[in-house]
Scaffold this motif. Structure first.
Motif, mmCIF file in Angstrom:
data_model
loop_
_atom_site.group_PDB
_atom_site.id
_atom_site.type_symbol
_atom_site.label_atom_id
_atom_site.label_comp_id
_atom_site.label_asym_id
_atom_site.label_seq_id
_atom_site.Cartn_x
_atom_site.Cartn_y
_atom_site.Cartn_z
ATOM 1 N N THR A 98 1.049 -0.783 0.068
ATOM 2 C CA THR A 98 -0.179 -0.199 0.137
ATOM 3 C C THR A 98 1.124 1.665 -0.109
ATOM 4 N N GLU A 99 0.405 2.292 -0.013
ATOM 5 C CA GLU A 99 1.257 3.721 -0.174
ATOM 6 C C GLU A 99 1.267 3.546 1.296
ATOM 7 N N GLN A 100 0.681 3.858 2.285
ATOM 8 C CA GLN A 100 0.877 3.907 3.704
ATOM 9 C C GLN A 100 2.081 2.575 4.076
ATOM 10 N N ASP A 101 2.453 1.929 3.097
ATOM 11 C CA ASP A 101 3.814 1.059 3.678
ATOM 12 C C ASP A 101 4.950 1.863 3.043
ATOM 13 N N ALA A 102 4.241 2.345 1.786
ATOM 14 C CA ALA A 102 5.425 3.242 0.851
ATOM 15 C C ALA A 102 5.907 4.259 1.640
ATOM 16 N N LEU A 103 5.386 5.054 2.220
ATOM 17 C CA LEU A 103 5.653 5.769 3.107
ATOM 18 C C LEU A 103 6.769 5.494 4.385
ATOM 19 N N ASN A 104 5.923 4.826 5.074
ATOM 20 C CA ASN A 104 6.488 4.037 6.702
ATOM 21 C C ASN A 104 7.868 3.927 5.953
ATOM 22 N N TYR A 144 -3.998 9.712 13.354
ATOM 23 C CA TYR A 144 -5.045 11.508 13.206
ATOM 24 C C TYR A 144 -5.929 10.056 12.969
ATOM 25 N N ASP A 145 -7.007 11.311 12.224
ATOM 26 C CA ASP A 145 -8.347 10.713 12.157
ATOM 27 C C ASP A 145 -9.066 11.897 11.581
ATOM 28 N N GLU A 146 -9.307 12.753 12.268
ATOM 29 C CA GLU A 146 -9.488 14.677 11.526
ATOM 30 C C GLU A 146 -8.373 15.780 11.830
ATOM 31 N N VAL A 147 -8.011 15.798 10.902
ATOM 32 C CA VAL A 147 -6.334 16.814 10.181
ATOM 33 C C VAL A 147 -6.807 17.920 9.974
ATOM 34 N N ILE A 148 -5.952 19.040 10.102
ATOM 35 C CA ILE A 148 -6.431 20.371 10.172
ATOM 36 C C ILE A 148 -4.768 20.988 8.879
ATOM 37 N N VAL A 149 -5.280 20.975 7.510
ATOM 38 C CA VAL A 149 -3.872 21.258 6.872
ATOM 39 C C VAL A 149 -3.979 22.732 6.766
ATOM 40 N N PRO A 150 -2.683 23.844 5.788
ATOM 41 C CA PRO A 150 -2.353 24.524 4.607
ATOM 42 C C PRO A 150 -3.098 23.883 3.452
ATOM 43 N N VAL A 151 -2.128 22.549 3.200
ATOM 44 C CA VAL A 151 -2.380 22.070 2.030
ATOM 45 C C VAL A 151 -2.674 20.262 2.126
ATOM 46 N N VAL A 152 -3.132 20.005 1.460
ATOM 47 C CA VAL A 152 -3.707 18.023 1.530
ATOM 48 C C VAL A 152 -1.794 18.149 0.772
ATOM 49 N N PRO A 153 -1.727 16.615 2.202
ATOM 50 C CA PRO A 153 -0.328 15.829 1.931
ATOM 51 C C PRO A 153 -0.915 14.574 0.266
ATOM 52 N N GLU A 154 0.370 14.589 0.174
ATOM 53 C CA GLU A 154 0.253 13.295 -0.799
ATOM 54 C C GLU A 154 -0.253 11.945 -0.262
ATOM 55 N N GLU A 155 -0.555 10.894 -1.649
ATOM 56 C CA GLU A 155 -1.000 10.100 -0.811
ATOM 57 C C GLU A 155 -0.305 9.141 0.335
ATOM 58 N N GLY A 156 -1.394 7.866 0.753
ATOM 59 C CA GLY A 156 -0.606 7.486 1.736
ATOM 60 C C GLY A 156 -1.126 7.610 3.078
ATOM 61 N N TRP A 157 -2.325 8.448 2.969
ATOM 62 C CA TRP A 157 -2.759 8.209 4.421
ATOM 63 C C TRP A 157 -4.101 7.680 4.808
ATOM 64 N N ALA A 158 -4.889 6.782 4.310
ATOM 65 C CA ALA A 158 -6.142 6.194 4.207
ATOM 66 C C ALA A 158 -6.273 6.101 5.798
ATOM 67 N N GLY A 159 -7.926 6.916 5.462
ATOM 68 C CA GLY A 159 -9.130 6.889 6.633
ATOM 69 C C GLY A 159 -8.683 8.005 6.829
ATOM 70 N N VAL A 160 -8.287 8.738 6.837
ATOM 71 C CA VAL A 160 -7.582 10.099 7.223
ATOM 72 C C VAL A 160 -8.401 11.840 6.338
ATOM 73 N N SER A 161 -9.348 12.177 7.311
ATOM 74 C CA SER A 161 -9.820 13.319 6.519
ATOM 75 C C SER A 161 -8.933 15.137 6.918
ATOM 76 N N PHE A 162 -8.591 15.111 5.484
ATOM 77 C CA PHE A 162 -7.871 16.148 5.578
ATOM 78 C C PHE A 162 -8.420 16.762 5.351
ATOM 79 N N ILE A 163 -8.669 18.466 6.477
ATOM 80 C CA ILE A 163 -9.574 20.095 6.288
ATOM 81 C C ILE A 163 -8.471 20.670 5.922
ATOM 82 N N VAL A 164 -8.839 21.763 4.563
ATOM 83 C CA VAL A 164 -7.835 23.257 4.848
ATOM 84 C C VAL A 164 -9.304 23.926 4.810
ATOM 85 N N PRO A 165 -9.438 24.713 6.152
ATOM 86 C CA PRO A 165 -10.428 25.532 6.362
ATOM 87 C C PRO A 165 -10.002 26.994 5.981
#
Length: 605
Positions: free
Chosen positions: A76-82, A320-341
């Motif tokens: 998976t992408e998450q494994d690649a990231l790790n 990580y469940d819900e994460v506030i970020v300035p830009v959405v990070p790369e793939e590899g974070w399945a199940g994480v909800s990203f918010i750019v408010p």
């Protein structure tokens, strides 16, 4: 686009790369690991390095240095990231983004024992203990620890206290017991269950759940008071006050958000600062800032992804469940909800995190300036060169400002900065000579003409690289005319500062440049403008004051400005000049002028 030549062996390896997630490693001709990267599609990602000319010189240098490659396929992408993260830490390749914060931050540990200890440590051991933090400020960690020890009598000794230890009488009461900071668990004066109740409340504080604990203490206090157990109620009240004071100093950011993670980012070209905050019950209960050094052209999305993985590995208990970020990070974070408010409480949270990252950058720059002033100056000059679109570093800057009040006593000031700092011995003041009335544009032209005509004659090698004029397009145009007439237009760069400091005007460009309000360049510009204004005002005030004092001597035939000034310096006032003997005045200005002056003052009287 130019293509890079590859060896037949490298071409063959690239041609058979799979279309699956994985991690790839580049080697130089000596077999050294020079870059490690992850990919959703290995074949597409690796091929892209060799099929185009990259904008970044560093990326082009990397591609030229690649002599061989290897790869690892993962599910998976998450494994690649790790895997990428762990391999970068192992090999530290020269072209990978570099985490600059390799120091260990302190944690508060709660040990896994029948009578747990609570203490500060920089080393995490996998023995079942719980670790809370990390705390980027050791002072804050000690304050929290002191609060815990004020609230609850937990032991500070290192004895391995068990029931067997107590029954064999190996412990003895110490000073902490006698000053009521410990309940004497080493001799069995408190049960494991009662002591465990203290530990549960301590864990609540360390998790940031102070509201629930305060509610418990308030209810307990009321219950004890109703049972007329006033001394115990007073103890609970004191604990409540301590906790209330601690909570008032924590960062309360929102009453509507229960639990969320935030990543803020401050990008400084080469260095990128990423702040992580964990928010629980509307308060920031955990915050740490990482500094990354760009090696290639890593995007902000990539660096956010690196930081998320770093925090997850370092802190261990982050999910990580819900994460506030300035830009959405790369793939590899399945199940994480990203918010750019864009607005609301979550946007405010992001701003708090960004501000922390920005502050860390400012602190690092200040430290750099102290430890290595030459490097700081070089960095500042390069930044100003880029911001002002210059062909060379502005090591010598001159700033001009006009000053007059309702057209009277018009003057101008010139302040000089060298290497971004004031050079006060080079400051100059000018009295406007050829301009009638309050004409700022003509005054600016006169002053620049006089300044640089003289410099060309006396010190042609000391001309500035940049001229800054205080004013908008009008003053800038006047400055450009002056430089044109004396032949320096192409030699010295010139810009104008509008009344709002972030507006910078360039010759021939009607649209101003807006410099980042947090940038070092703007701070230098603000300092320049403030100095020019201050220096000009002082000169204008002195000249106006002098004009008011000698006004009674003006118009007397044969008495000029220098003579009048000498008289005032000696006699201090016109009245004393009038009362003085002619012989006394003659000693100062000569008998002829003394006679004229006495006659004029007598007629005036």
């Amino acid at each position: 686009m130019a293509r890079f030549e590859k060896s037949p062996e490298l071409k063959a390896k690239i041609s058979v790369l799979p279309d699956t997630p994985g991690v790839y490693t580049y080697y130089d001709k000596d077999g050294n690991v020079i870059y490690i990267g992850k990919a959703v599609n290995l074949k597409r990602r690796v091929s892209s390095y060799f099929t185009k000319q990259h904008d970044s010189l560093r990326t082009n240098l990397l591609v030229r240095a690649i002599a061989d490659l290897s790869y690892i396929v993962v599910p998976t992408e998450q494994d690649a990231l790790n895997l990428e993260n762990s391999m970068i830490k192992e090999y530290k390749p020269r072209y990978n983004v570099l985490l600059k914060d390799d120091k260990s931050y302190p944690w508060i540990a709660v040990t896994n024992e029948p009578y747990p200890r609570v203490f500060l440590t920089r080393h995490r051991v996998k023995d079942g203990s719980r670790y809370y933090g990390p705390y980027t400020n050791t002072g804050v960690a000690r304050v929290v620890l002191d609060l815990i020890r004020e609230l609850y009598p937990v032991r500070t000794c290192r004895h391995p206290i068990t029931q067997d230890f107590i029954q064999k009488g190996k412990g003895r009461l110490c000073l902490q017991y006698h000053i009521k900071k410990c309940k004497g668990c080493c001799v069995g004066k408190i049960s494991e269950a009662e002591y465990g109740g203290y530990i549960d409340k301590i864990k609540q504080i360390l998790r940031g759940e102070t509201q629930e604990l305060m509610r418990y203490l308030r209810d307990e206090m009321a219950q004890l008071a109703s049972e007329l157990r006033f001394e115990e109620a007073q103890e609970q009240k004191e604990r409540y006050k301590l906790l209330e004071n601690y909570q008032s100093k924590s960062v309360i950011v929102s009453q509507t958000i229960d639990e969320i993670d935030v990543f803020g980012l401050e990008d400084d070209d080469r260095d990128v600062y990423v702040n992580y905050m964990h928010v629980r019950h509307g308060a920031v209960v955990r915050s740490v800032t990482l500094r990354y050094k760009r090696r290639l052209e890593e995007t902000q999305a990539e660096i956010i992804s690196y930081a998320m993985q770093e925090i997850k590995e370092t802190m261990g208990d982050v999910e990580y469940d819900e994460v506030i970020v300035p830009v959405v990070p790369e793939e590899g974070w399945a199940g994480v909800s990203f918010i750019v408010p864009q607005r609301g409480d979550k946007a405010k949270l992001l701003e708090v995190s960004q501000r922390n990252a920005r502050q860390r950058k400012i602190d690092d720059l200040k430290q750099m300036e102290k430890l290595d002033p030459e490097q700081h100056t070089e960095r500042l000059m390069e930044r100003m060169k880029a911001d002002f679109r210059l062909s060379e570093q502005p090591r010598h800057i001159e700033c001009f400002d006009n000053s007059n009040i309702q057209g009277t006593n018009p003057v101008a000031s010139c302040v000089v900065f060298r290497d971004g700092k004031p050079s006060k011995k080079d400051y100059r003041n000018f009295n406007i000579k050829t301009v009638e009335g309050p004409d700022d544009f003509a005054s600016m032209k006169e002053v620049l003409t006089r300044r640089y005509t003289r410099m060309l004659a006396e010190a042609p090698d000391d001309l500035p690289q940049l001229i800054v004029v205080d004013g908008g397009k009008g003053q800038l145009s006047a400055a450009v005319e002056a430089l044109d007439e004396i032949g320096l237009r192409g030699t010295i760069a010139v810009v104008g500062i509008a009344k709002r400091l972030e507006e910078i005007y360039f010759p021939g460009d009607s649209i101003p440049l807006y410099i980042d309000k947090q940038s070092e360049t703007l701070r230098v510009v603000q300092h320049l403008r403030d100095e020019a204004h201050r220096f000009g005002i002082i000169h204008h005030r002195n000249r106006r004051s002098k004009g008011q004092v000698v006004s009674e001597l003006d118009g007397i035939k044969g008495i000029g400005e220098k003579t009048a000034t000498a008289l005032i310096r000696h006699f201090k006032s016109v009245k004393r000049i009038r009362d003085a003997a002619e012989s006394e005045i003659a000693e100062l200005i000569g008998p002829a002028k003394a006679k004229l002056l006495k006659a004029a003052l007598a007629n005036e009287k």
